[in-house]
Design a protein around this motif. Structure first.
Motif, PDB file in Angstrom:
ATOM      1  N   SER A  16       0.804  -1.002  -0.064  1.00 18.70           N
ATOM      2  CA  SER A  16       0.183  -0.289   0.102  1.00 18.70           C
ATOM      3  C   SER A  16       0.945   1.458   0.078  1.00 18.70           C
ATOM      4  CB  SER A  16      -0.817   0.042   1.219  1.00 18.70           C
ATOM      5  OG  SER A  16      -1.647  -1.288   1.611  1.00 18.70           O
ATOM      6  N   LEU A  17       1.945   1.258   0.380  1.00 18.21           N
ATOM      7  CA  LEU A  17       2.625   2.386   0.692  1.00 18.21           C
ATOM      8  C   LEU A  17       3.746   2.791  -0.896  1.00 18.21           C
ATOM      9  CD1 LEU A  17       4.043   5.011   2.034  1.00 18.21           C
ATOM     10  CD2 LEU A  17       6.778   2.898   2.459  1.00 18.21           C
ATOM     11  N   ARG A  18       3.579   1.809  -1.663  1.00 18.42           N
ATOM     12  CA  ARG A  18       4.536   1.696  -2.658  1.00 18.42           C
ATOM     13  C   ARG A  18       3.151   2.609  -3.925  1.00 18.42           C
ATOM     14  NH1 ARG A  18       5.536  -3.298  -1.960  1.00 18.42           N
ATOM     15  NH2 ARG A  18       8.714  -4.021  -1.665  1.00 18.42           N
ATOM     16  N   GLY A  19       2.321   1.797  -3.719  1.00 23.22           N
ATOM     17  CA  GLY A  19       0.613   2.517  -4.068  1.00 23.22           C
ATOM     18  C   GLY A  19      -0.032   3.822  -3.986  1.00 23.22           C
ATOM     19  N   TRP A  20       0.111   4.231  -2.611  1.00 21.61           N
ATOM     20  CA  TRP A  20       0.118   5.561  -2.207  1.00 21.61           C
ATOM     21  C   TRP A  20       1.104   6.676  -2.690  1.00 21.61           C
ATOM     22  CZ3 TRP A  20       2.542   9.184   1.377  1.00 21.61           C
ATOM     23  CH2 TRP A  20       2.077   9.760   1.616  1.00 21.61           C
ATOM     24  N   LEU A  21       2.702   5.898  -2.827  1.00 18.47           N
ATOM     25  CA  LEU A  21       3.705   6.820  -3.047  1.00 18.47           C
ATOM     26  C   LEU A  21       3.283   7.849  -4.327  1.00 18.47           C
ATOM     27  CD1 LEU A  21       6.917   5.539  -1.197  1.00 18.47           C
ATOM     28  CD2 LEU A  21       5.536   8.201  -1.042  1.00 18.47           C
ATOM     29  N   LEU A  22       2.884   6.607  -5.788  1.00 17.12           N
ATOM     30  CA  LEU A  22       2.962   6.837  -6.330  1.00 17.12           C
ATOM     31  C   LEU A  22       1.932   7.873  -6.890  1.00 17.12           C
ATOM     32  CD1 LEU A  22       2.829   3.548  -7.767  1.00 17.12           C
ATOM     33  CD2 LEU A  22       4.449   4.674  -7.866  1.00 17.12           C
ATOM     34  N   PHE A  23       1.119   8.045  -6.225  1.00 18.36           N
ATOM     35  CA  PHE A  23       0.188   9.259  -6.013  1.00 18.36           C
ATOM     36  C   PHE A  23       0.869  10.874  -5.710  1.00 18.36           C
ATOM     37  CE2 PHE A  23      -2.282   5.820  -6.914  1.00 18.36           C
ATOM     38  CZ  PHE A  23      -3.428   6.752  -7.518  1.00 18.36           C
ATOM     39  N   ALA A  24       1.357   9.987  -3.907  1.00 15.83           N
ATOM     40  CA  ALA A  24       1.234  11.480  -3.233  1.00 15.83           C
ATOM     41  C   ALA A  24       2.721  12.152  -3.676  1.00 15.83           C
ATOM     42  CB  ALA A  24       1.298  10.861  -1.539  1.00 15.83           C
ATOM     43  N   ALA A 195       8.802  14.155   3.191  1.00 24.60           N
ATOM     44  CA  ALA A 195       7.918  14.760   3.282  1.00 24.60           C
ATOM     45  C   ALA A 195       6.286  13.532   3.257  1.00 24.60           C
ATOM     46  CB  ALA A 195       7.760  16.122   2.961  1.00 24.60           C
ATOM     47  N   PRO A 196       6.192  12.853   2.299  1.00 23.91           N
ATOM     48  CA  PRO A 196       5.662  12.262   2.209  1.00 23.91           C
ATOM     49  C   PRO A 196       5.451  11.370   2.929  1.00 23.91           C
ATOM     50  CG  PRO A 196       6.177  13.102  -0.271  1.00 23.91           C
ATOM     51  CD  PRO A 196       6.977  13.246   0.648  1.00 23.91           C
ATOM     52  N   LEU A 197       6.578  10.485   2.676  1.00 19.97           N
ATOM     53  CA  LEU A 197       6.258   9.194   4.114  1.00 19.97           C
ATOM     54  C   LEU A 197       6.293   9.302   5.508  1.00 19.97           C
ATOM     55  CD1 LEU A 197       8.466   5.972   3.508  1.00 19.97           C
ATOM     56  CD2 LEU A 197       8.419   6.997   5.514  1.00 19.97           C
ATOM     57  N   ARG A 198       6.991  10.565   5.508  1.00 24.73           N
ATOM     58  CA  ARG A 198       6.328  11.271   6.806  1.00 24.73           C
ATOM     59  C   ARG A 198       5.206  10.976   7.081  1.00 24.73           C
ATOM     60  NH1 ARG A 198      11.037  13.110   9.773  1.00 24.73           N
ATOM     61  NH2 ARG A 198       9.423  14.732  11.027  1.00 24.73           N
ATOM     62  N   ALA A 199       4.658  11.753   6.524  1.00 23.64           N
ATOM     63  CA  ALA A 199       3.136  12.299   6.471  1.00 23.64           C
ATOM     64  C   ALA A 199       2.078  10.597   6.756  1.00 23.64           C
ATOM     65  CB  ALA A 199       2.759  12.266   5.429  1.00 23.64           C
ATOM     66  N   TRP A 200       2.362   9.454   5.724  1.00 27.53           N
ATOM     67  CA  TRP A 200       2.213   8.423   5.756  1.00 27.53           C
ATOM     68  C   TRP A 200       1.688   7.585   6.980  1.00 27.53           C
ATOM     69  CZ3 TRP A 200      -0.224   5.285   2.508  1.00 27.53           C
ATOM     70  CH2 TRP A 200      -0.062   3.074   2.584  1.00 27.53           C
ATOM     71  N   ARG A 201       3.189   7.566   7.684  1.00 23.48           N
ATOM     72  CA  ARG A 201       3.630   7.050   9.030  1.00 23.48           C
ATOM     73  C   ARG A 201       2.851   8.397  10.168  1.00 23.48           C
ATOM     74  NH1 ARG A 201       6.843   7.823  13.578  1.00 23.48           N
ATOM     75  NH2 ARG A 201       7.308   5.667  14.581  1.00 23.48           N
ATOM     76  N   ALA A 202       2.846   9.541  10.214  1.00 22.56           N
ATOM     77  CA  ALA A 202       2.048   9.642  10.904  1.00 22.56           C
ATOM     78  C   ALA A 202       0.381   9.591  10.740  1.00 22.56           C
ATOM     79  CB  ALA A 202       2.103  11.285  10.484  1.00 22.56           C
ATOM     80  N   GLU A 203       0.093   9.480   9.445  1.00 20.83           N
ATOM     81  CA  GLU A 203      -1.727   8.967   9.387  1.00 20.83           C
ATOM     82  C   GLU A 203      -1.895   7.230  10.201  1.00 20.83           C
ATOM     83  OE1 GLU A 203      -3.807  10.029   8.251  1.00 20.83           O
ATOM     84  OE2 GLU A 203      -3.646  11.805   7.039  1.00 20.83           O
ATOM     85  N   GLY A 204      -0.641   6.134   9.834  1.00 22.22           N
ATOM     86  CA  GLY A 204      -1.162   5.187  10.747  1.00 22.22           C
ATOM     87  C   GLY A 204      -0.587   5.561  12.480  1.00 22.22           C
ATOM     88  N   GLU A 205       0.209   6.611  12.614  1.00 20.17           N
ATOM     89  CA  GLU A 205       0.235   6.376  13.754  1.00 20.17           C
ATOM     90  C   GLU A 205      -1.137   7.465  14.853  1.00 20.17           C
ATOM     91  OE1 GLU A 205       3.064   5.950  16.269  1.00 20.17           O
ATOM     92  OE2 GLU A 205       2.829   4.479  14.494  1.00 20.17           O
ATOM     93  N   ALA A 206      -1.345   7.960  13.585  1.00 18.40           N
ATOM     94  CA  ALA A 206      -3.076   8.396  14.748  1.00 18.40           C
ATOM     95  C   ALA A 206      -4.055   6.877  14.723  1.00 18.40           C
ATOM     96  CB  ALA A 206      -3.095   9.444  13.596  1.00 18.40           C
ATOM     97  N   ARG A 207      -3.948   6.842  13.416  1.00 21.40           N
ATOM     98  CA  ARG A 207      -4.859   4.984  13.348  1.00 21.40           C
ATOM     99  C   ARG A 207      -4.970   4.603  15.249  1.00 21.40           C
ATOM    100  NH1 ARG A 207      -8.514   5.168   9.457  1.00 21.40           N
ATOM    101  NH2 ARG A 207      -8.772   2.561   9.608  1.00 21.40           N
TER     102      ARG A 207
END
Length: 226
Positions: A16-24, A195-207
């Protein structure tokens, strides 16, 4: 043009991280829906994305469906040729695609022994011979990219799809403190500050969802995101 993307848990789903980074990482607008892993509802929610059977899966505004991260990469590159998913130079692009395909299908020892977990760092992990062989192969590929494209934070100069595909393995190297060269460590650090990867991790931590399936029974310390 806004796409839709179905992903798994951000803290654990490397595909999922790969797929999301291809957009973000390429400034392409996307609506994200999380399909939590290991829920009874996981496969039921996928029915609306048929014929997909796992995550990530992306849908274009014209209803075109990409059911795999590599398909997402090629589909977006086709529709957004100026976004920069692949290097412009043909020889460089060929190597980038080859490395991406190998990452997509290989490195099974490393994947199996070191599942991605962005919630913790595992202390005291000892890689076996098969994992070390995968690490040696990574070193070879990353050195080949540097030799072709020159020094820089990313494999081929500007961030491209190949970097998105190697992002999860960079997180594994950081999260398990795997032995690599200084040059490769610099590349891993570039992902940790991206920055995008840091944002991805922050979203995971928030859940704040911890999956026991990814517990390998070693002492932990904070994940080394910087």
């Amino acid at each position: 043009m806004t796409y839709d993307l179905l992903i798994g848990d951000r803290s654990y789903s490397s595909w999922s991280l790969r797929g999301w980074l291809l957009f973000a990482a390429f400034d392409l607008p996307v609506r994200v829906e999380v399909n939590e892993l290991y829920r009874e509802s996981f496969h039921d929610r996928l029915k609306a994305w048929a014929p997909a059977r796992t995550v990530p899966v992306a849908r274009a505004p014209d209803s075109a469906l990409w059911c795999d991260s590599l398909a997402i990469a090629e589909g977006l590159a086709e529709r957004h040729p100026k976004a920069g998913h692949w290097p412009k130079d043909p020889k460089t692009r060929a190597l980038a695609r080859s490395m991406t395909a190998e990452m997509h299908s290989g490195f099974t020892a490393l994947r199996g022994a070191c599942p991605m977990n962005l919630r913790v760092r595992w202390d005291g992990f000892t890689p076996d011979a098969a994992v070390r062989a995968d690490l040696a192969r990574l070193e070879t590929l990353w050195a080949a990219a540097r030799e072709m494209a020159g020094d820089g934070p990313w494999l081929f100069g500007a961030y491209c799809a190949a970097d998105a595909f190697f992002a999860p393995v960079a997180m594994r190297i950081a999260g398990y403190d795997l032995p690599i060269s200084d040059a490769s460590r610099t590349y891993v650090d570039a992902h940790l500050t991206h920055a995008p990867l840091r944002a991805w991790r922050a979203e995971g931590e928030a859940r704040d969802r911890t999956l026991s399936n990814y517990d390998i029974g070693l002492p932990t310390s904070p994940f080394p995101i910087v």
